[in-house]
Design a protein around this motif. Structure first.
Motif, PDB file in Angstrom:
ATOM      1  N   VAL A 289      11.541   5.418  -5.224  1.00  0.00           N
ATOM      2  CA  VAL A 289      10.148   5.162  -4.886  1.00  0.00           C
ATOM      3  C   VAL A 289       9.885   3.655  -4.784  1.00  0.00           C
ATOM      4  O   VAL A 289      10.424   2.881  -5.565  1.00  0.00           O
ATOM      5  CB  VAL A 289       9.219   5.744  -5.987  1.00  0.00           C
ATOM      6  CG1 VAL A 289       7.754   5.584  -5.609  1.00  0.00           C
ATOM      7  CG2 VAL A 289       9.544   7.200  -6.274  1.00  0.00           C
ATOM      8  N   VAL A 290       9.068   3.267  -3.798  1.00  0.00           N
ATOM      9  CA  VAL A 290       8.566   1.889  -3.785  1.00  0.00           C
ATOM     10  C   VAL A 290       7.124   1.965  -4.289  1.00  0.00           C
ATOM     11  O   VAL A 290       6.310   2.711  -3.734  1.00  0.00           O
ATOM     12  CB  VAL A 290       8.600   1.279  -2.366  1.00  0.00           C
ATOM     13  CG1 VAL A 290       8.102  -0.168  -2.394  1.00  0.00           C
ATOM     14  CG2 VAL A 290       9.990   1.359  -1.770  1.00  0.00           C
ATOM     15  N   PHE A 291       6.820   1.233  -5.353  1.00  0.00           N
ATOM     16  CA  PHE A 291       5.458   1.254  -5.895  1.00  0.00           C
ATOM     17  C   PHE A 291       4.665   0.094  -5.313  1.00  0.00           C
ATOM     18  O   PHE A 291       5.104  -1.057  -5.376  1.00  0.00           O
ATOM     19  CB  PHE A 291       5.486   1.182  -7.426  1.00  0.00           C
ATOM     20  CG  PHE A 291       5.973   2.459  -8.042  1.00  0.00           C
ATOM     21  CD1 PHE A 291       5.116   3.557  -8.165  1.00  0.00           C
ATOM     22  CD2 PHE A 291       7.292   2.591  -8.466  1.00  0.00           C
ATOM     23  CE1 PHE A 291       5.567   4.750  -8.718  1.00  0.00           C
ATOM     24  CE2 PHE A 291       7.744   3.782  -9.021  1.00  0.00           C
ATOM     25  CZ  PHE A 291       6.885   4.870  -9.143  1.00  0.00           C
ATOM     26  N   LEU A 292       3.549   0.416  -4.737  1.00  0.00           N
ATOM     27  CA  LEU A 292       2.764  -0.605  -4.033  1.00  0.00           C
ATOM     28  C   LEU A 292       1.481  -0.927  -4.791  1.00  0.00           C
ATOM     29  O   LEU A 292       0.521  -0.160  -4.786  1.00  0.00           O
ATOM     30  CB  LEU A 292       2.455  -0.127  -2.608  1.00  0.00           C
ATOM     31  CG  LEU A 292       3.711   0.031  -1.736  1.00  0.00           C
ATOM     32  CD1 LEU A 292       3.413   0.848  -0.494  1.00  0.00           C
ATOM     33  CD2 LEU A 292       4.272  -1.346  -1.367  1.00  0.00           C
ATOM     34  N   GLN A 293       1.503  -2.095  -5.411  1.00  0.00           N
ATOM     35  CA  GLN A 293       0.340  -2.545  -6.184  1.00  0.00           C
ATOM     36  C   GLN A 293      -0.834  -2.838  -5.234  1.00  0.00           C
ATOM     37  O   GLN A 293      -1.986  -2.635  -5.588  1.00  0.00           O
ATOM     38  CB  GLN A 293       0.739  -3.798  -6.980  1.00  0.00           C
ATOM     39  CG  GLN A 293      -0.148  -4.090  -8.173  1.00  0.00           C
ATOM     40  CD  GLN A 293      -0.209  -2.928  -9.166  1.00  0.00           C
ATOM     41  OE1 GLN A 293       0.808  -2.423  -9.644  1.00  0.00           O
ATOM     42  NE2 GLN A 293      -1.430  -2.465  -9.463  1.00  0.00           N
ATOM     43  N   GLU A 294      -0.507  -3.271  -4.028  1.00  0.00           N
ATOM     44  CA  GLU A 294      -1.542  -3.612  -3.031  1.00  0.00           C
ATOM     45  C   GLU A 294      -2.449  -2.422  -2.730  1.00  0.00           C
ATOM     46  O   GLU A 294      -3.586  -2.594  -2.311  1.00  0.00           O
ATOM     47  CB  GLU A 294      -0.893  -4.055  -1.712  1.00  0.00           C
ATOM     48  CG  GLU A 294      -0.092  -5.332  -1.786  1.00  0.00           C
ATOM     49  CD  GLU A 294       1.368  -5.118  -2.212  1.00  0.00           C
ATOM     50  OE1 GLU A 294       1.685  -4.059  -2.793  1.00  0.00           O
ATOM     51  OE2 GLU A 294       2.175  -6.017  -1.981  1.00  0.00           O
ATOM     52  N   LEU A 295      -1.890  -1.226  -2.890  1.00  0.00           N
ATOM     53  CA  LEU A 295      -2.677  -0.043  -2.554  1.00  0.00           C
ATOM     54  C   LEU A 295      -3.034   0.752  -3.810  1.00  0.00           C
ATOM     55  O   LEU A 295      -3.211   1.967  -3.766  1.00  0.00           O
ATOM     56  CB  LEU A 295      -1.901   0.840  -1.569  1.00  0.00           C
ATOM     57  CG  LEU A 295      -1.550   0.218  -0.205  1.00  0.00           C
ATOM     58  CD1 LEU A 295      -0.644   1.150   0.590  1.00  0.00           C
ATOM     59  CD2 LEU A 295      -2.811  -0.082   0.587  1.00  0.00           C
ATOM     60  N   ALA A 296      -3.131   0.036  -4.921  1.00  0.00           N
ATOM     61  CA  ALA A 296      -3.411   0.704  -6.196  1.00  0.00           C
ATOM     62  C   ALA A 296      -4.756   1.425  -6.176  1.00  0.00           C
ATOM     63  O   ALA A 296      -5.668   1.048  -5.448  1.00  0.00           O
ATOM     64  CB  ALA A 296      -3.411  -0.333  -7.317  1.00  0.00           C
ATOM     65  N   ASP A 297      -4.861   2.478  -6.972  1.00  0.00           N
ATOM     66  CA  ASP A 297      -6.145   3.195  -7.069  1.00  0.00           C
ATOM     67  C   ASP A 297      -7.087   2.439  -8.012  1.00  0.00           C
ATOM     68  O   ASP A 297      -6.748   1.364  -8.514  1.00  0.00           O
ATOM     69  CB  ASP A 297      -5.920   4.646  -7.516  1.00  0.00           C
ATOM     70  CG  ASP A 297      -5.314   4.743  -8.917  1.00  0.00           C
ATOM     71  OD1 ASP A 297      -5.326   3.722  -9.649  1.00  0.00           O
ATOM     72  OD2 ASP A 297      -4.819   5.825  -9.269  1.00  0.00           O
ATOM     73  N   SER A 303       0.384   2.573  -5.682  1.00  0.00           N
ATOM     74  CA  SER A 303       0.540   3.698  -4.774  1.00  0.00           C
ATOM     75  C   SER A 303       2.028   3.969  -4.550  1.00  0.00           C
ATOM     76  O   SER A 303       2.778   3.079  -4.167  1.00  0.00           O
ATOM     77  CB  SER A 303      -0.160   3.331  -3.459  1.00  0.00           C
ATOM     78  OG  SER A 303       0.194   4.195  -2.435  1.00  0.00           O
ATOM     79  N   PRO A 304       2.491   5.201  -4.855  1.00  0.00           N
ATOM     80  CA  PRO A 304       3.928   5.493  -4.723  1.00  0.00           C
ATOM     81  C   PRO A 304       4.307   5.846  -3.288  1.00  0.00           C
ATOM     82  O   PRO A 304       3.620   6.622  -2.628  1.00  0.00           O
ATOM     83  CB  PRO A 304       4.123   6.713  -5.632  1.00  0.00           C
ATOM     84  CG  PRO A 304       2.793   7.394  -5.669  1.00  0.00           C
ATOM     85  CD  PRO A 304       1.738   6.371  -5.362  1.00  0.00           C
ATOM     86  N   PHE A 305       5.389   5.259  -2.833  1.00  0.00           N
ATOM     87  CA  PHE A 305       5.893   5.545  -1.485  1.00  0.00           C
ATOM     88  C   PHE A 305       7.321   6.050  -1.669  1.00  0.00           C
ATOM     89  O   PHE A 305       8.235   5.269  -1.994  1.00  0.00           O
ATOM     90  CB  PHE A 305       5.852   4.249  -0.655  1.00  0.00           C
ATOM     91  CG  PHE A 305       6.249   4.405   0.790  1.00  0.00           C
ATOM     92  CD1 PHE A 305       5.534   5.236   1.645  1.00  0.00           C
ATOM     93  CD2 PHE A 305       7.329   3.695   1.309  1.00  0.00           C
ATOM     94  CE1 PHE A 305       5.888   5.355   2.988  1.00  0.00           C
ATOM     95  CE2 PHE A 305       7.687   3.810   2.643  1.00  0.00           C
ATOM     96  CZ  PHE A 305       6.962   4.648   3.489  1.00  0.00           C
ATOM     97  N   ILE A 306       7.508   7.352  -1.534  1.00  0.00           N
ATOM     98  CA  ILE A 306       8.818   7.950  -1.805  1.00  0.00           C
ATOM     99  C   ILE A 306       9.711   7.790  -0.580  1.00  0.00           C
ATOM    100  O   ILE A 306       9.330   8.168   0.527  1.00  0.00           O
ATOM    101  CB  ILE A 306       8.683   9.449  -2.149  1.00  0.00           C
ATOM    102  CG1 ILE A 306       7.653   9.617  -3.278  1.00  0.00           C
ATOM    103  CG2 ILE A 306      10.036  10.039  -2.554  1.00  0.00           C
ATOM    104  CD1 ILE A 306       7.375  11.055  -3.631  1.00  0.00           C
ATOM    105  N   VAL A 307      10.875   7.183  -0.790  1.00  0.00           N
ATOM    106  CA  VAL A 307      11.784   6.954   0.335  1.00  0.00           C
ATOM    107  C   VAL A 307      13.009   7.873   0.280  1.00  0.00           C
ATOM    108  O   VAL A 307      13.709   8.031   1.274  1.00  0.00           O
ATOM    109  CB  VAL A 307      12.226   5.474   0.421  1.00  0.00           C
ATOM    110  CG1 VAL A 307      11.045   4.603   0.827  1.00  0.00           C
ATOM    111  CG2 VAL A 307      12.826   4.995  -0.886  1.00  0.00           C
TER     112      VAL A 307
END
Ligand code: ARG
Length: 579
Positions: A289-297, A303-307
């Protein structure tokens, strides 16, 4: 020819003379009312704020400095500091004269052509194309045609979904059908929806079938010949279904434009290894997973982006990262435009963020996900069949032609049966396309046969009919497109029409900027309406009309018909000589 551009340049020169920066926003717009002239320069207000002076006073100084030469009769200051510009008729006539002798209808050459990758249509081959793909297909195609007319290098990519886990189940089912001697196209895959439903039912209910399906996905993705062969059979048949739709729709996509998900397969291992090496992807509950702080809730959870899935499977997301790499680096795209429904908004935000961090998207490449709203039925709910099923596009388009035929027959007086069929096809398909393209891309809209097939209002039939009327005038006058005479603009209606005709380039640039074909639809509708007004007020072939006046009006008519045809062609809508 771009009046807005010209006025902007002149205004900026005046700004510089007043000591303002050269890139001060001139804010040139088209006037909304005739009493405000033809164009407005609204930049004085913001500039005054910058200089901390009185806006109306600055507008006055600006007008003093503004060198409009012979292009305008006047520039009046109104309200808090608007400048209303009234263009000069002789100047307009000269511009239009020049544009008339140009096969680009006065649209200037593209000084800085871009390489633009356009990802559109992209149906999932496991199923029948549905209305969401109608929108992606026709909006994408209109934008592609407009970019090409403008002079950019366009690379179409039909990112067909041919690689998901469903294909294991589908080929396992197909294998049994073929073993039973069932004809592939006639019976087995005649209806992809039915086929999918059958396979899914077996997957859910039949002992062993789900395991076999899963096994087949793994085999398929690792290159097993038997599975590949079944898969290819399925894919080829499914592509034939979409071909049928493309052909009916008059879109420019060909087989050469198919760059499906599977095409990126060989890159996926490398992408994953690279994301790990860059410490962008981390293991989380067995998945990568790439965790994206920029798109945090709101709570701050990234925001998790599963690769990569648990067990090693790749996803839609992984493929899209590979596509970024291919488009930005291999194809050297300046811009990537992707058309999908709005529900994929988050996915593409994540893709872009990860691809930028990982270096798959060069900073020189703009990445524009262009979402669109949902097509609704007249009941205000997402468009479905009466029984709640998916509306097959091929059938929808057939119905459009049948309905158009009834409408055309009512109006047509001297057309043969064959001509009526041809006109009905163009009107029916044109109506569906125009109804869709003319809506603001991002809003949902209601699909209404009656509205789209009406000869009143902004519809394809209205525009096609307007075109045939101009053509009939030209036939009666016995002139063709190559006819040349001196243009003169005397009446206000002539001038209004001329200003509109000279706004083609401005319109195309707006369409290209935010991928909004609806702006071209509006423009063509307004153009046709202005022509009708002109035609009522300014007789052309009546007795007593001076020859120079008649000739000039014929020139206006020829230009209008050329522009309507060209503009509709950019929307992928055909015209006819008579209807
Ligand atoms: N197949 C997808 C769908 O049906 C659209 C693919 C769009 N393009 C992409 N690069 N993901 O929604």
């Amino acid at each position: 020819m771009n009046i807005k551009h010209l006025l902007t340049e002149k205004t900026q020169a005046a700004f510089v003379a007043l000591g303002l920066p050269a890139d001060t926003n001139a804010a040139v717009t088209v006037s909304t009312k005739p009493e405000f002239g033809d164009y407005q320069i609204n930049g004085a207000m913001a500039a005054a704020k910058l200089l901390k002076t009185n806006p109306r006073q600055l507008a006055g100084q600006l007008v003093q400095q503004l060198d409009l030469g012979d292009m305008a009769d006047k520039a009046d200051i109104a309200g808090p500091g608007f400048i209303n510009v009234t263009l000069n008729k002789s100047w307009l006539a000269a511009q239009l004269q020049q544009a008339s002798s140009d096969n680009r209808l006065g649209v200037s050459p593209n000084a800085a052509p871009q390489t633009v990758v356009v990802d559109y249509s992209a149906p999932n081959l496991a199923k029948e194309m549905h209305v969401g793909h109608l929108r992606s297909t026709i909006i994408g195609d209109a934008v592609v045609r407009t970019l090409e007319f403008w002079g950019d290098k366009v690379i179409r990519q039909n990112h067909m979904g041919d690689w998901g886990t469903q294909f294991g189940m589908l080929i396992a089912h197909l294998e049994d059908k073929l073993a039973a001697g069932i004809d592939l196209e006639q019976v087995a895959l005649a209806d992809l929806e039915d086929f999918y439903r059958e396979a899914k039912k077996r997957f859910d209910d039949e002992a062993g079938f789900a395991d076999k399906s899963r096994d087949y996905v793994v085999k398929l993705q690792s290159g097993d010949a038997h599975c590949q062969k079944l898969w290819q059979l399925f894919i080829d048949t499914s592509i034939k279904h979409s071909d049928e739709v493309y052909q009916k729709l008059n879109v420019t996509l060909t087989h050469a434009d198919i760059k499906p998900e599977s095409a990126y397969n060989a890159m996926l291992h490398g992408i994953i290894a690279d994301l790990k090496a860059q410490s962008l992807a981390v293991e989380s509950e067995g998945a990568l997973v790439v965790f994206l702080q920029e798109l945090a809730d709101k709570e701050g959870n990234p925001s998790p982006f599963i690769v990569q899935k648990t067990g090693g499977g790749f996803l839609y997301a992984t493929t899209d990262l590979a596509a970024c790499q291919h488009r930005s680096h291999t194809l050297q795209a300046d811009r990537v435009i992707i058309f999908t429904d709005a529900r994929q908004g988050l996915h593409f935000k994540q893709v872009e963020l990860v691809a930028r961090k990982a270096g798959y998207l060069r900073s020189e490449t703009a990445y524009d996900h262009c979402p669109f709203g949902t097509m609704m039925g007249e009941d205000g709910k997402p468009f479905k069949t009466r029984t709640g099923g998916t509306v097959k596009l091929a059938e929808l388009l057939e119905e459009a032609v049948v309905r158009a035929k009834a409408v055309v027959q009512e109006k047509a007086t001297d057309l043969t049966e064959a001509e009526i069929a041809e006109v009905a096809r163009k009107v029916g398909i044109g109506a569906v396309k125009f109804a869709d393209l003319s809506k603001n891309r991002t809003s949902d809209y209601i699909f209404s046969w009656d509205a789209m097939l009406s000869f009143e209002g902004a519809t394809a039939p209205y525009l096609q009919y307007a075109y045939t009327r101009v053509r009939s005038i030209l036939r009666r006058a016995e002139v063709d497109d190559g006819y040349s005479a001196t243009l003169q603009l005397v009446e206000e209606q002539e001038k209004q029409l001329a200003v509109k005709l000279l706004r083609f380039e401005e319109t195309l640039q707006l369409v290209i900027k935010d991928a909004q074909p609806n702006l071209l639809c509006n423009y063509l509708y307004e153009l046709a309406s202005l022509y009708m007004t002109f035609y009522e007020a300014c007789p052309i072939l009546k007795d007593g009309v001076e020859p120079q006046v008649r000739d000039s009006r014929l020139m206006l008519s020829i230009f209008t018909s050329r522009l309507l045809q060209q503009g509709l062609d950019l929307l992928g809508i055909e015209v006819m000589e008579r209807m």
